[in-house]
Every structure is written in structure tokens, then in C-alpha cells.
Design an enzyme around this catalytic site. Structure first.
Site, mmCIF file in Angstrom:
data_model
loop_
_atom_site.group_PDB
_atom_site.id
_atom_site.type_symbol
_atom_site.label_atom_id
_atom_site.label_comp_id
_atom_site.label_asym_id
_atom_site.label_seq_id
_atom_site.Cartn_x
_atom_site.Cartn_y
_atom_site.Cartn_z
ATOM 1 N N ASP A 269 114.258 106.789 9.621
ATOM 2 C CA ASP A 269 114.828 106.102 8.450
ATOM 3 C C ASP A 269 114.405 104.638 8.387
ATOM 4 O OD1 ASP A 269 116.364 108.518 8.047
ATOM 5 O OD2 ASP A 269 117.723 107.775 9.601
ATOM 6 N N GLU B 27 119.433 110.996 -1.352
ATOM 7 C CA GLU B 27 119.997 110.126 -0.318
ATOM 8 C C GLU B 27 119.048 108.954 -0.073
ATOM 9 O OE1 GLU B 27 120.272 112.478 3.240
ATOM 10 O OE2 GLU B 27 118.231 113.206 3.069
#
Length: 502
Positions: A17, A186
Site C-alpha cells: 500500500d 478502496e
């Protein structure tokens, strides 16, 4: 890699991420660290291709009791890094607690204590924006279905400019359920560009999805969307969330991750430009590139996050993280080289997946040989120490003190569903109480174990295939442990840890 080009991935290990920011001529990247400590790794680059690890922004996770044991799927999820008002800011979501932030005047700190900006279950992937045009501040975040009961939507807030509080209850500004074919939206990253509010966010799942772009004239919408990066006919599955950055020369680049099983989430660098219609075009017309021209930045010497460690003065390098918040006395500093780990007494002699006192680093994404020296000074029967590959399943090789006071070489493993470990090879004597331990990690994360107890390296046990944990790639680990009981159980000394390419 030839002169003038780079090859993906630029970070070939589990830097999950990623998000990136530029300050002057320097680029900084942070990534998820979940339940390991220290958390929030901080990487630096001047060319977007070569990165070094310069520190961490979070020494310990809170609450202390919650992270006293390994929590591989909790903790720090999908941080965002920004630079505003002469400070660095990192926001992240803890799916069980809410949105946190820390900030610092310099990348190496000192960083503030974690501050809870918004409390709640399932709040993940937050990203702030300070709008220089209006002076207002905003925050966007996603939702984790496992905690909130819903996902596939992004919620926006007005935020106090000091980054401490939100000024409203929030509004769903992008609802993925209303976009045909979109699911698991997301990882939003929020920007201001060319008079638009922009959200770059992935959807479709970590291993199978795509990267989307959303734009609106107003922060609260309505937003229109495009798919701007997808696998197409490449071998880059995902490709998943990341961040946009602009160089001093005005070039645009996008860093994102690709899920690679036991190797975790490796980081790719994609060229980015703007179409005549004003939309970002990432990669090669929306497909990930494998090899590309380097960014127009001053050339830099090759560099990568460290793996090797001589443990000078008993200190371990920045690449190591504990499996949970550490306690005092797990590692002892001293005047010579070598890592001295206390054989921590453990109730029930738990397996390695449950032990907090395991020192870990990321499994490299290319075939390699991991090797370390070990001397077991643990004095009680059952004291043991070793080198491990950790995931849902794990394997380790090391030394153990037995009832008659001698030391033997042991090699053990446990399958993902197993509650106890088993021998992978018959134990053999280690008469000097020391050994050189080795794990050869080949293609497909297939691991071959070996050890030298004084008569040369000898292979041990069958091939073991490393496995990921939930959200986390496999880890290399060093540990020392002893059965529960009174008194000090001694220690283990590790020397000259090396990871060499095969």
C-alpha cells in the site's frame, strides 16, 4: 537494466500500500506495517527508482495490550504521506480503532504520538488534502466490510486545517455500488489538479482489479470516473493502489503495488501523463510497463533497502521489525558485533506464529540465499533459537538445548492449519553449541534448509514453500525462546546475517 531505463518492480519485496510525496528534490514513501513494530516505514529516493529505508514514524502501536502479541492483519493499514505547513504528515486507518495521524518537522522525526482523528470500526485508507486555493482541508477514507459490514464506497469530510479533528459527520462521495461492474473500491488518494478534485483509487480486488480515477469540481461531488490502469495482456495482476507524484521537471509518475503471494505486495513505478480530455493516462496507454525510460532526474548510484546486518554493538538495523510491540530485555546491546537475543520464556512453548519476540524482515522478491551464524547460550532444557521463514505456514532451522545439557541441530515446520510444529529432519548433535544456518529461497518461494555444525553445510529436510499471511507477505525471522519457568533462561547470539542473490 540498461543505461537510461529501469525495470519493475522498483521495490521487490512487501512494501504494501505505498504512498509517495516529493519535498524539493527528495521523494519519500511510506507503506503499511500492520502489527509489526516499529511501524510506518520511511523510504527515501532522489530518482524514484532506487530507494533506501531511513527510519520509521511509529515506534509502538496502541493500545499496548492489543499489540503485545502478533496481529498480522491489524494495526497500520494503507497510510498516506503528505507535506504541509513545513511538516510531514502521515494518516492511516486502524480497522478496529479508526483514523490516526502523526506528523514531524523532518522525515527522521521527531514524530508526534499517534492522534486519533476519527474513531470507529472499519475506517481504512484515509488521505488528507490541504487545498491551497481555498485554505480548506479535507479527508477521504474507505471502509472495511469485515468491521463495518459494508465497503465499495468512499466517505469525505471537511477537516480542521491543523489535522486533529473532522468538522462534519461525513458524506459518501463515491458509491461504487452505483458504478456498473465496480466492487471493493478502496485505497483513495486525494489531490487537487487543474481546477478539479481528484481521487485515485483501485477497485476489483487486490489480485484481480484495476486503478480508477475520479474527478469533480467540488470535493463532495458528483464525481465521474475512468479506469486508468489495468492488467490487460501483462503479467502484472491487480494493479493495485498507490500514489501520484510530480518531479521538479514536471513529469508525472505513479507508484503502485502488485500482489505476489509469499513475496507480498511489490512496488512498481509507472509513467503518467494527462490526456487531451484531462484524464490521467498511466503506464503504456493504461497497461503496466515492465521496462521504461527513467524519470528525468539526476542519476543516482544503485541502492535498495538494506538486508544484511553485522549487528554492530548488538544493535540491529532499520530493516528489522518485531512481530509485536517489544519489551525491554529481548535484545541486549554490548561492545562487540553480533545480536544477542534473550531466550524469552513462553507459556506453553508456543509456535513461532504466536510469539511476539521474533525479529523479522521482508522476504526478498527474487531468488536468494539467507544465512546467519548462531551460538546457543540458553541454559535450560528446551531453550531454542533459529532462522525462520514465517507465514500461515512456517519452517525454521536452529539449535535446541536438550535434557542432558547438550545442544542439537533441529529443523521444524508447521502447516497453515497445524497447532503444533513437527520435525522436518531428525535432530543431530551440534557439539560446539553453534552452527551456520542457511535458507535457499528459489523460484516460487521454495525454501531449502541447510546447516553447518562444523563439518560443512548439509541439507536438511524436504523443500518448504513459503506462504503469505493475511495481507502480509512471508517474513524472514530470528528468534530465541525457552519453556515457561522461573529464572533467566540464557540467550542466543546471532552473527553476520547475509542475503545474497542466487
Amino acid at each position: 537494466m540498461t543505461h537510461g531505463t529501469y525495470r519493475n518492480p522498483v521495490l521487490n519485496a512487501d512494501w504494501s500500500d505505498p504512498d509517495v510525496v516529493r519535498v524539493g528534490d527528495d521523494f519519500y514513501l511510506t507503506a503499511s506495517s500492520f502489527g509489526r513494530a516499529p511501524g510506518l516505514p520511511l523510504l527515501h529516493s532522489r530518482d524514484l527508482v532506487h530507494w533506501t529505508l531511513v527510519g520509521h514514524a511509529l515506534e509502538r502501536l496502541e493500545p499496548e495490550d492489543e499489540f503485545a502479541s502478533p496481529r498480522h492483519d491489524r494495526g497500520v493499514w494503507a497510510p498516506s504521506i503528505r507535506h504541509h505547513d513545513d511538516r510531514f504528515w502521515i494518516f492511516w486507518g486502524d480497522p478496529d480503532q479508526g483514523v490516526f495521524q502523526v506528523n514531524a518537522p523532518e522525515i527522521r522525526g521527531p514524530w508526534t504520538a499517534p492522534h486519533l482523528v476519527k474513531e470507529g470500526k472499519g475506517l481504512i485508507d484515509p488521505c488528507p488534502l490541504w487545498d491551497d486555493e481555498t485554505g480548506e482541508a479535507y479527508l477521504v477514507h474507505a471502509w472495511a466490510r469485515s468491521r463495518a459490514g459494508a465497503n465499495n464506497r468512499l466517505t469525505g469530510h471537511r477537516m480542521h486545517p491543523d489535522g486533529t479533528t473532522l468538522l462534519d459527520e461525513g458524506k459518501v462521495i463515491v458509491d461504487g455500488d452505483r458504478i456498473p461492474g465496480w466492487f471493493t473500491l478502496e485505497g483513495p488518494k486525494l489531490y487537487r489538479h487543474d481546477g478539479w478534485f481528484w481521487i485515485l483509487a483501485p477497485a476489483g480486488g487486490v489480485e484481480t482489479g484495476w486503478q480508477g480515477a475520479f474527478r469533480s469540481r467540488g470535493f463532495f461531488g458528483p464525481y465521474e470516473e475512468r479506469i486508468v490502469l489495468e492488467q490487460k495482456d501483462t503479467d502484472v495482476n491487480g494493479p493495485h493502489q498507490g500514489g501520484w507524484v510530480r518531479t521538479p521537471a514536471g513529469e508525472d509518475w505513479f507508484l503502485h503495488f502488485q500482489q505476489r503471494g509469499a513475496y507480498g505486495r511489490v512496488v512498481h513505478l509507472q509513467p503518467m501523463r494527462w490526456s487531451e480530455a484531462g484524464w490521467p493516462v498511466i503506464g503504456d496507454e493504461g497497461a503496466p510497463v515492465a521496462v521504461h525510460r527513467r524519470p528525468d532526474l539526476p542519476p543516482q548510484p544503485p541502492a535498495a533497502p538494506a538486508t544484511d546486518d553485522d549487528f554492530p554493538g548488538g544493535r540491529y538495523g532499520r530493516q528489522w521489525q518485531w512481530a509485536a510491540n517489544p519489551q525491554g530485555g529481548w535484545a541486549t546491546q554490548h561492545s562487540a558485533d553480533g545480536l544477542r537475543l534473550t531466550c524469552v520464556r513462553s507459556a506453553g512453548h508456543r509456535d513461532l506464529r504466536e510469539l511476539p519476540n521474533v525479529l523479522t524482515q521482508r522476504l526478498p522478491g527474487t531468488p536468494c540465499l539467507a544465512e546467519v551464524g548462531l551460538r546457543l547460550d540458553g541454559t535450560v532444557p528446551g531453550a531454542r533459537a533459529g532462522l525462520a521463514v514465517l507465514g500461515d505456514a512456517f519452517g525454521w532451522i536452529g539449535l535446541e538445548r536438550v535434557a542432558d545439557g547438550t545442544v542439537r541441530l533441529v529443523h521444524r515446520f508447521a502447516e497453515a492449519a497445524a497447532v503444533t510444529e513437527r520435525d522436518a529432519e531428525h535432530p543431530r548433535p551440534a557439539t560446539e553449541g553453534q552452527a551456520r544456518l542457511r535458507i535457499e529461497i528459489g523460484p516460487g518461494a521454495r525454501c531449502r534448509f541447510a546447516a553447518d555444525t562444523g563439518d560443512g553445510f548439509r541439507p536438511s529436510g524436504p523443500v518448504f514453500t513459503a506462504t503469505p499471511w493475511r495481507w502480509v507477505g512471508a517474513l524472514l525471522g530470528l528468534f530465541a525462546v525457552a519453556p515457561e519457568g522461573p529464572g533467566h533462561a540464557g540467550a542466543a547470539a546471532f552473527t553476520r546475517f547475509r542475503v545474497d542473490p542466487l
